[in-house]
Write a protein that holds these residues in place. Structure first.
Motif, PDB file in Angstrom:
ATOM      1  N   SER A  46     -27.714 -46.950 -41.936  1.00  0.00           N
ATOM      2  CA  SER A  46     -27.381 -45.533 -42.053  1.00  0.00           C
ATOM      3  C   SER A  46     -28.436 -44.696 -41.338  1.00  0.00           C
ATOM      4  CB  SER A  46     -27.300 -45.126 -43.519  1.00  0.00           C
ATOM      5  OG  SER A  46     -28.584 -45.181 -44.119  1.00  0.00           O
ATOM      6  N   LEU A  47     -28.086 -43.453 -41.065  1.00  0.00           N
ATOM      7  CA  LEU A  47     -28.996 -42.560 -40.350  1.00  0.00           C
ATOM      8  C   LEU A  47     -30.289 -42.341 -41.131  1.00  0.00           C
ATOM      9  CD1 LEU A  47     -28.041 -39.375 -38.404  1.00  0.00           C
ATOM     10  CD2 LEU A  47     -29.840 -39.254 -40.118  1.00  0.00           C
ATOM     11  N   ARG A  48     -30.177 -42.149 -42.457  1.00  0.00           N
ATOM     12  CA  ARG A  48     -31.400 -41.863 -43.214  1.00  0.00           C
ATOM     13  C   ARG A  48     -32.319 -43.069 -43.282  1.00  0.00           C
ATOM     14  NH1 ARG A  48     -29.746 -41.166 -49.610  1.00  0.00           N
ATOM     15  NH2 ARG A  48     -28.421 -43.010 -49.828  1.00  0.00           N
TER      16      ARG A  48
ATOM     17  N   ASN B  84     -21.594 -46.656 -43.548  1.00  0.00           N
ATOM     18  CA  ASN B  84     -22.856 -45.961 -43.321  1.00  0.00           C
ATOM     19  C   ASN B  84     -22.677 -44.734 -42.438  1.00  0.00           C
ATOM     20  OD1 ASN B  84     -24.610 -47.316 -44.975  1.00  0.00           O
ATOM     21  ND2 ASN B  84     -25.254 -48.793 -43.432  1.00  0.00           N
ATOM     22  N   LYS B  85     -21.428 -44.320 -42.236  1.00  0.00           N
ATOM     23  CA  LYS B  85     -21.151 -43.032 -41.603  1.00  0.00           C
ATOM     24  C   LYS B  85     -21.280 -41.946 -42.669  1.00  0.00           C
ATOM     25  CE  LYS B  85     -18.197 -42.313 -38.345  1.00  0.00           C
ATOM     26  NZ  LYS B  85     -16.951 -42.477 -37.572  1.00  0.00           N
ATOM     27  N   ASN B  86     -21.769 -40.791 -42.270  1.00  0.00           N
ATOM     28  CA  ASN B  86     -21.884 -39.677 -43.204  1.00  0.00           C
ATOM     29  C   ASN B  86     -20.560 -39.458 -43.932  1.00  0.00           C
ATOM     30  OD1 ASN B  86     -21.388 -36.515 -43.558  1.00  0.00           O
ATOM     31  ND2 ASN B  86     -23.567 -36.926 -43.829  1.00  0.00           N
ATOM     32  N   GLY B  87     -20.626 -39.298 -45.251  1.00  0.00           N
ATOM     33  CA  GLY B  87     -19.413 -39.220 -46.058  1.00  0.00           C
ATOM     34  C   GLY B  87     -18.476 -38.096 -45.664  1.00  0.00           C
ATOM     35  N   LYS B  88     -19.024 -36.951 -45.262  1.00  0.00           N
ATOM     36  CA  LYS B  88     -18.188 -35.823 -44.853  1.00  0.00           C
ATOM     37  C   LYS B  88     -17.341 -36.187 -43.640  1.00  0.00           C
ATOM     38  CE  LYS B  88     -20.152 -32.534 -42.545  1.00  0.00           C
ATOM     39  NZ  LYS B  88     -20.995 -31.355 -42.188  1.00  0.00           N
ATOM     40  N   PHE B  89     -17.962 -36.835 -42.647  1.00  0.00           N
ATOM     41  CA  PHE B  89     -17.228 -37.222 -41.447  1.00  0.00           C
ATOM     42  C   PHE B  89     -16.237 -38.339 -41.754  1.00  0.00           C
ATOM     43  CE2 PHE B  89     -21.332 -35.844 -39.269  1.00  0.00           C
ATOM     44  CZ  PHE B  89     -20.855 -34.569 -39.027  1.00  0.00           C
ATOM     45  N   LEU B  90     -16.652 -39.284 -42.592  1.00  0.00           N
ATOM     46  CA  LEU B  90     -15.776 -40.386 -42.971  1.00  0.00           C
ATOM     47  C   LEU B  90     -14.482 -39.867 -43.579  1.00  0.00           C
ATOM     48  CD1 LEU B  90     -15.200 -43.402 -43.658  1.00  0.00           C
ATOM     49  CD2 LEU B  90     -16.532 -43.049 -45.752  1.00  0.00           C
ATOM     50  N   ARG B  91     -14.595 -38.970 -44.534  1.00  0.00           N
ATOM     51  CA  ARG B  91     -13.399 -38.458 -45.210  1.00  0.00           C
ATOM     52  C   ARG B  91     -12.545 -37.583 -44.284  1.00  0.00           C
ATOM     53  NH1 ARG B  91     -17.234 -39.249 -49.251  1.00  0.00           N
ATOM     54  NH2 ARG B  91     -18.345 -37.291 -48.857  1.00  0.00           N
ATOM     55  N   ALA B  92     -13.196 -36.862 -43.382  1.00  0.00           N
ATOM     56  CA  ALA B  92     -12.435 -36.065 -42.416  1.00  0.00           C
ATOM     57  C   ALA B  92     -11.633 -36.961 -41.479  1.00  0.00           C
ATOM     58  CB  ALA B  92     -13.386 -35.174 -41.613  1.00  0.00           C
ATOM     59  N   GLU B  93     -12.200 -38.087 -41.077  1.00  0.00           N
ATOM     60  CA  GLU B  93     -11.499 -39.004 -40.182  1.00  0.00           C
ATOM     61  C   GLU B  93     -10.326 -39.671 -40.892  1.00  0.00           C
ATOM     62  OE1 GLU B  93     -14.303 -41.637 -38.309  1.00  0.00           O
ATOM     63  OE2 GLU B  93     -15.490 -39.968 -37.497  1.00  0.00           O
ATOM     64  N   ALA B  94     -10.532 -40.083 -42.143  1.00  0.00           N
ATOM     65  CA  ALA B  94      -9.436 -40.673 -42.906  1.00  0.00           C
ATOM     66  C   ALA B  94      -8.291 -39.678 -43.071  1.00  0.00           C
ATOM     67  CB  ALA B  94      -9.934 -41.153 -44.264  1.00  0.00           C
TER      68      ALA B  94
ATOM     69  N   GLY C 147     -19.457 -42.821 -48.131  1.00  0.00           N
ATOM     70  CA  GLY C 147     -20.222 -42.810 -46.897  1.00  0.00           C
ATOM     71  C   GLY C 147     -21.713 -42.745 -47.165  1.00  0.00           C
ATOM     72  N   ALA C 148     -22.470 -42.676 -46.079  1.00  0.00           N
ATOM     73  CA  ALA C 148     -23.919 -42.562 -46.198  1.00  0.00           C
ATOM     74  C   ALA C 148     -24.281 -41.310 -46.992  1.00  0.00           C
ATOM     75  CB  ALA C 148     -24.554 -42.515 -44.813  1.00  0.00           C
ATOM     76  N   GLN C 149     -25.273 -41.451 -47.850  1.00  0.00           N
ATOM     77  CA  GLN C 149     -25.831 -40.397 -48.686  1.00  0.00           C
ATOM     78  C   GLN C 149     -24.936 -40.001 -49.860  1.00  0.00           C
ATOM     79  OE1 GLN C 149     -27.883 -37.203 -46.489  1.00  0.00           O
ATOM     80  NE2 GLN C 149     -27.429 -38.313 -44.596  1.00  0.00           N
ATOM     81  N   ASP C 150     -23.786 -40.661 -50.034  1.00  0.00           N
ATOM     82  CA  ASP C 150     -22.961 -40.389 -51.209  1.00  0.00           C
ATOM     83  C   ASP C 150     -23.533 -41.072 -52.450  1.00  0.00           C
ATOM     84  OD1 ASP C 150     -21.147 -38.831 -49.820  1.00  0.00           O
ATOM     85  OD2 ASP C 150     -19.795 -40.503 -49.395  1.00  0.00           O
ATOM     86  N   ALA C 151     -24.076 -42.269 -52.268  1.00  0.00           N
ATOM     87  CA  ALA C 151     -24.696 -43.003 -53.367  1.00  0.00           C
ATOM     88  C   ALA C 151     -26.217 -42.858 -53.274  1.00  0.00           C
ATOM     89  CB  ALA C 151     -24.300 -44.479 -53.313  1.00  0.00           C
ATOM     90  N   ALA C 152     -26.912 -43.345 -54.273  1.00  0.00           N
ATOM     91  CA  ALA C 152     -28.375 -43.235 -54.279  1.00  0.00           C
ATOM     92  C   ALA C 152     -28.998 -43.978 -53.109  1.00  0.00           C
ATOM     93  CB  ALA C 152     -28.920 -43.769 -55.605  1.00  0.00           C
ATOM     94  N   PHE C 153     -28.378 -45.079 -52.695  1.00  0.00           N
ATOM     95  CA  PHE C 153     -28.828 -45.859 -51.557  1.00  0.00           C
ATOM     96  C   PHE C 153     -27.608 -46.186 -50.697  1.00  0.00           C
ATOM     97  CE2 PHE C 153     -31.695 -46.778 -55.069  1.00  0.00           C
ATOM     98  CZ  PHE C 153     -32.935 -46.552 -54.499  1.00  0.00           C
TER      99      PHE C 153
END
Length: 237
Positions: A64-66, A121-131, A145-151
């Motif tokens: 993931s990016l982070r 590991n794609k940012n969750g906002k982008f992941l859901r927009a693509e779906a 997506g990335a950053q949705d969970a603690a890790f």
């Protein structure tokens, strides 16, 4: 651990359908690779770093990016993150397309009552927009997506989050489909069945071998679409 990269011929050639399937997103269900690499290279060039070739990017872009940007950009990684996200936000739907057999596979599992979710590991906002853009949101109980969970993946935290709506614990009746060694690592760590799609990206398959492998979603879909409550394991590549 034995090498499970090809089916064990001593086992039955059919297995029960899983209760749940978790998917990686990019290069497993969809192709948006060009936009990801372009966004990363935009950030690299902005920091006077050399852009990555197609081959370099496929090897390096898994975390993931982070997790990856602090290593690449150092203390200024948040500036690089903002550059990457700004570019990606402007372009990530332009070239998005489903991979062969992906939608048919999702439909086949859905028709058989198999719970489905995404761990990416794609940012969750982008992941859901693509779906949503593909009209696929209804197939998934959750898109993590990335950053949705603690890790992030390969940690097990996003797996637990993805399975939560179904009330299912991780276990051998849950499959994880992905194209990279980090997906197989995540599956092994969470106690899921690791299923590799394609030739596999990465060098970690000796430590985290797939239990089964299929050329693409289309090949696996042909087996799931055969009906009944079992699936062939003889679809290796």
């Amino acid at each position: 651990m034995p090498d499970r990269s090809t089916p064990d011929r001593s086992t039955p050639d059919r297995l029960p359908l899983p209760r749940a399937v978790l998917y990686d997103w990019d290069n497993t269900l969809v192709d948006n690779w060009g936009t990801v690499r372009s966004a990363l290279n935009h950030a690299l060039v902005s920091f006077d770093l050399a852009p990555w070739s197609e081959e370099e990017a496929r090897i390096r872009i898994k975390q993931s990016l982070r997790d990856s940007f602090p290593r690449i950009f150092g203390e200024r990684w948040t500036e690089a993150r903002d550059l990457f996200y700004a570019y990606f936000a402007a372009h990530h739907l332009d070239h998005l397309r489903p991979l062969p057999g992906a939608e048919s596979l999702l439909r086949s599992f859905a028709e058989r009552g198999v719970y489905q979710a995404v761990v990416s590991n794609k940012n969750g906002k982008f992941l859901r927009a693509e779906a949503e853009a593909l009209g696929w949101s209804g197939y998934f109980g959750r898109l993590v997506g990335a950053q949705d969970a603690a890790f992030d993946k390969p940690h097990g935290a996003p797996v637990l989050m993805a399975l939560e709506p179904a009330g299912l614990p991780p276990g051998p009746d849950v499959w994880f489909l992905g194209d990279a060694d980090i997906d197989m690592e995540c599956a092994h760590g969470a106690g899921l069945v690791p299923v590799l799609i394609g030739l596999g990206e990465g060098s970690g398959f000796e430590r985290f071998p797939p239990a089964h492998r299929h050329a693409d979603c289309e090949a696996l879909c042909g087996l799931v679409g055969g009906g009944g409550d079992t699936i062939s394991v003889q679809s290796g590549v």
